[in-house]
Design a protein around this motif. Structure first.
Motif, short mmCIF file in Angstrom:
data_model
loop_
_atom_site.label_atom_id
_atom_site.label_comp_id
_atom_site.label_asym_id
_atom_site.label_seq_id
_atom_site.Cartn_x
_atom_site.Cartn_y
_atom_site.Cartn_z
N UNK A 57 -5.33 1.48 -7.43
CA UNK A 57 -5.74 2.51 -8.39
C UNK A 57 -4.79 3.70 -8.38
N UNK A 58 -4.15 3.94 -7.25
CA UNK A 58 -3.26 5.09 -7.11
C UNK A 58 -1.85 4.80 -7.62
N UNK A 59 -1.58 3.56 -7.94
CA UNK A 59 -0.24 3.16 -8.43
C UNK A 59 -0.13 3.56 -9.90
N UNK A 60 0.29 4.78 -10.13
CA UNK A 60 0.29 5.37 -11.47
C UNK A 60 1.70 5.64 -11.98
N UNK A 61 1.80 5.77 -13.30
CA UNK A 61 3.09 5.93 -13.95
C UNK A 61 3.75 7.27 -13.63
N UNK A 62 5.07 7.28 -13.68
CA UNK A 62 5.84 8.51 -13.59
C UNK A 62 6.29 8.98 -14.98
N UNK A 63 5.88 8.27 -16.02
CA UNK A 63 6.24 8.64 -17.40
C UNK A 63 4.97 8.71 -18.25
N UNK A 64 4.13 9.73 -18.01
CA UNK A 64 2.86 9.82 -18.72
C UNK A 64 2.99 10.34 -20.15
N UNK A 65 4.20 10.64 -20.59
CA UNK A 65 4.39 11.29 -21.89
C UNK A 65 3.96 10.41 -23.07
N UNK B 188 0.82 -1.21 0.00
CA UNK B 188 0.00 0.00 0.00
C UNK B 188 0.86 1.26 0.00
N UNK B 189 1.92 1.26 0.81
CA UNK B 189 2.81 2.42 0.82
C UNK B 189 3.49 2.62 -0.54
N UNK B 190 3.85 1.50 -1.19
CA UNK B 190 4.46 1.60 -2.52
C UNK B 190 3.47 2.22 -3.50
N UNK B 191 2.21 1.80 -3.43
CA UNK B 191 1.18 2.35 -4.32
C UNK B 191 0.97 3.84 -4.06
N UNK B 192 0.92 4.22 -2.78
CA UNK B 192 0.76 5.63 -2.44
C UNK B 192 1.94 6.45 -2.91
N UNK B 193 3.15 5.90 -2.80
CA UNK B 193 4.34 6.61 -3.27
C UNK B 193 4.30 6.81 -4.78
N UNK B 194 3.84 5.77 -5.50
CA UNK B 194 3.72 5.91 -6.95
C UNK B 194 2.68 6.96 -7.30
#
Length: 299
Positions: free
Chosen positions: A132-140, A47-53
């Motif tokens: 659901x919060x585990x999202x990309x850091x490269x949205x380009x 969960x913490x990993x997902x929140x960090x992402x």
């Protein structure tokens, strides 16, 4: 570009995300204790990993959304078309934006270059609202899929607003707490059941259910699969880390490693752009998990 004038529906929703993640975790824990329900629930590391992402994605978005908005604006000013901002325009945008999302999502699963960005969202072996919060850091890699909307004459503000509506809708479907919605809803809309299948690594579910809001695109284009056996969440080859940086960029490193292997230019490009499961002829595919029966707690 000044991002202060760009519509933002996501940031105000962050407190709701946090509250509902906690509420779901407590509910699932109580359910498992009382009834022995077969759900994985939450683990604090995952969960913490997902929140960090999620937080990292928001931080990246602060800069990227201005670039994306400027790109939509440039295309909007190039075209003589104007869709206006009335009810008909919004209804039309709802369907077209959802179709754009389907195309974006499908390509991001079926081409490894794009998958390297999207794999982040599938890297958890758990399925709950924090996923659901585990999202990309490269949205380009996503911008081009919505660019046609600007050329059709939809204003950039309308485009990014509808994108946010789609993202907010998809939040609630990341849960095992809801088994099935009423049948008409299941037939038309993306639901927890449909999206559980999408997040599964079972062979029957791979590369299916790309829907954003409407499941009708999957039904129309032949990529729909109902939830028939219990999903095994995560990747065909799962990560063994909770490090956000590694989660965000690990597949880019894998692509570089494979593309550097001896072989023809065509083979190297295939490693980059073909299906993530592609291997040279004669190579063994990764072992898939065995199927198991479906079982979910009642709503």
């Amino acid at each position: 570009m000044d991002t202060a004038h760009i519509p933002d529906l996501i940031t105000p929703a962050i407190p709701v995300f946090v509250i509902t993640v906690i509420a779901e975790a407590l509910w699932v824990k109580k359910l498992r204790a009382e009834a022995g329900a077969t759900v994985k629930g939450h683990t604090w590391k995952d969960t913490l990993a997902s929140l960090a992402m999620g937080l990292g994605s928001v931080a990246v978005g602060v800069g990227w959304k201005g670039v994306a908005f400027a790109g939509y604006a440039a295309l909007y000013h190039l075209t003589p078309l104007r869709m206006g901002s009335g009810l008909v325009a919004w209804v039309l945008l709802f369907f077209l934006e959802d179709l754009c999302y389907y195309a974006f999502h499908r390509v991001h699963h079926e081409s490894r270059f794009f998958w390297a960005s999207h794999v982040v969202h599938h890297s958890s072996q758990h399925y709950n609202l924090s996923t659901a919060l585990r999202q990309t850091w490269t949205p380009m890699t996503g911008w081009v899929f919505w660019a046609p909307l600007a050329l059709l004459g939809f204003s950039p503000a309308m485009i990014v607003t509808q994108q946010a509506v789609s993202l907010l809708y998809q939040y609630w479907i990341h849960t095992e707490a809801i088994h099935r919605m009423p049948r008409p809803f299941e037939w038309l809309f993306n639901t927890p059941s449909h999206h559980r299948a999408h997040h599964a690594s079972n062979p029957v579910y791979l590369d299916t259910n790309y829907a954003g809001i409407l499941i009708i695109w999957d039904r129309l284009f032949g990529t729909f699969t109902p939830e028939v056996e219990r999903p095994i969440y995560g990747l065909v080859k799962n990560l063994t880390t909770y490090n956000p940086v590694r989660i965000a960029f690990h597949e880019y490193g894998n692509i570089l490693r494979d593309a550097a292997r001896p072989g023809s230019l065509g083979q190297r490009l295939s490693y980059v752009f073909r299906n993530p499961a592609w291997k040279p002829q004669g190579a063994s595919p990764p072992e898939a998990p065995p199927p198991v029966e479906v079982a979910h707690p009642s709503p």
